[in-house]
Write a protein that holds these residues in place. Structure first.
Motif, mmCIF file in Angstrom:
data_model
loop_
_atom_site.group_PDB
_atom_site.id
_atom_site.type_symbol
_atom_site.label_atom_id
_atom_site.label_comp_id
_atom_site.label_asym_id
_atom_site.label_seq_id
_atom_site.Cartn_x
_atom_site.Cartn_y
_atom_site.Cartn_z
ATOM 1 N N ASP A 15 0.793 -1.218 0.000
ATOM 2 C CA ASP A 15 0.000 0.000 0.000
ATOM 3 C C ASP A 15 0.830 1.275 0.000
ATOM 4 N N THR A 46 -11.653 11.871 -0.702
ATOM 5 C CA THR A 46 -12.618 10.786 -0.561
ATOM 6 C C THR A 46 -12.037 9.549 0.110
ATOM 7 N N GLY A 47 -10.738 9.608 0.468
ATOM 8 C CA GLY A 47 -10.150 8.535 1.260
ATOM 9 C C GLY A 47 -9.542 7.381 0.497
ATOM 10 N N GLU A 48 -9.372 7.509 -0.817
ATOM 11 C CA GLU A 48 -8.755 6.422 -1.571
ATOM 12 C C GLU A 48 -7.235 6.433 -1.455
ATOM 13 N N THR A 57 -1.727 4.207 -1.025
ATOM 14 C CA THR A 57 -3.038 3.705 -1.405
ATOM 15 C C THR A 57 -3.779 3.251 -0.155
ATOM 16 N N LEU A 58 -4.966 3.807 0.058
ATOM 17 C CA LEU A 58 -5.767 3.416 1.208
ATOM 18 C C LEU A 58 -6.873 2.447 0.823
ATOM 19 N N ASP A 59 -7.382 2.564 -0.395
ATOM 20 C CA ASP A 59 -8.448 1.677 -0.855
ATOM 21 C C ASP A 59 -8.162 1.249 -2.290
ATOM 22 N N ARG A 60 -7.322 0.248 -2.421
ATOM 23 C CA ARG A 60 -6.873 -0.222 -3.734
ATOM 24 C C ARG A 60 -8.037 -0.726 -4.588
ATOM 25 N N ALA A 61 -9.036 -1.347 -3.987
ATOM 26 C CA ALA A 61 -10.177 -1.873 -4.745
ATOM 27 C C ALA A 61 -10.948 -0.742 -5.432
ATOM 28 N N VAL A 62 -11.156 0.359 -4.745
ATOM 29 C CA VAL A 62 -11.866 1.496 -5.331
ATOM 30 C C VAL A 62 -11.054 2.095 -6.470
ATOM 31 N N TYR A 64 -8.946 0.573 -8.353
ATOM 32 C CA TYR A 64 -9.015 -0.370 -9.468
ATOM 33 C C TYR A 64 -10.312 -0.181 -10.245
ATOM 34 N N GLU A 65 -11.418 -0.043 -9.538
ATOM 35 C CA GLU A 65 -12.706 0.156 -10.196
ATOM 36 C C GLU A 65 -12.761 1.476 -10.946
#
Length: 68
Positions: A15, A46-48, A57-62, A64-65
């Motif tokens: 991350d 927004t916290g990504e 990176t805090l929210d890798r899934a978001v 990626y989307e």
């Protein structure tokens, strides 16, 4: 383009990566530095990601989307 593999150095976890300078990234993806900086600020708000002092990176899934 995967900046981790091409020009970044993984910093002991998936991350946190030492990315190239913002100007280099913007140039590689074909946008202005100002547009790239605004996008980073929005993602941080927004916290990504956490952009200071290193990009994290805090929210890798978001992310990626968003890239799809």
């Amino acid at each position: 383009m995967d900046f981790e593999e091409r020009s970044g150095e993984n910093l002991g976890g998936e991350d946190q990566t030492n990315f190239p300078e913002k100007r280099q990234i913007a140039s590689r993806i074909g946008i202005t530095l100002e547009t790239f900086s605004r996008s980073l600020r929005k993602l941080e708000a927004t916290g990504e990601i956490a952009a200071s002092p290193k990009l994290r990176t805090l929210d890798r899934a978001v992310l990626y989307e968003l890239s799809r």
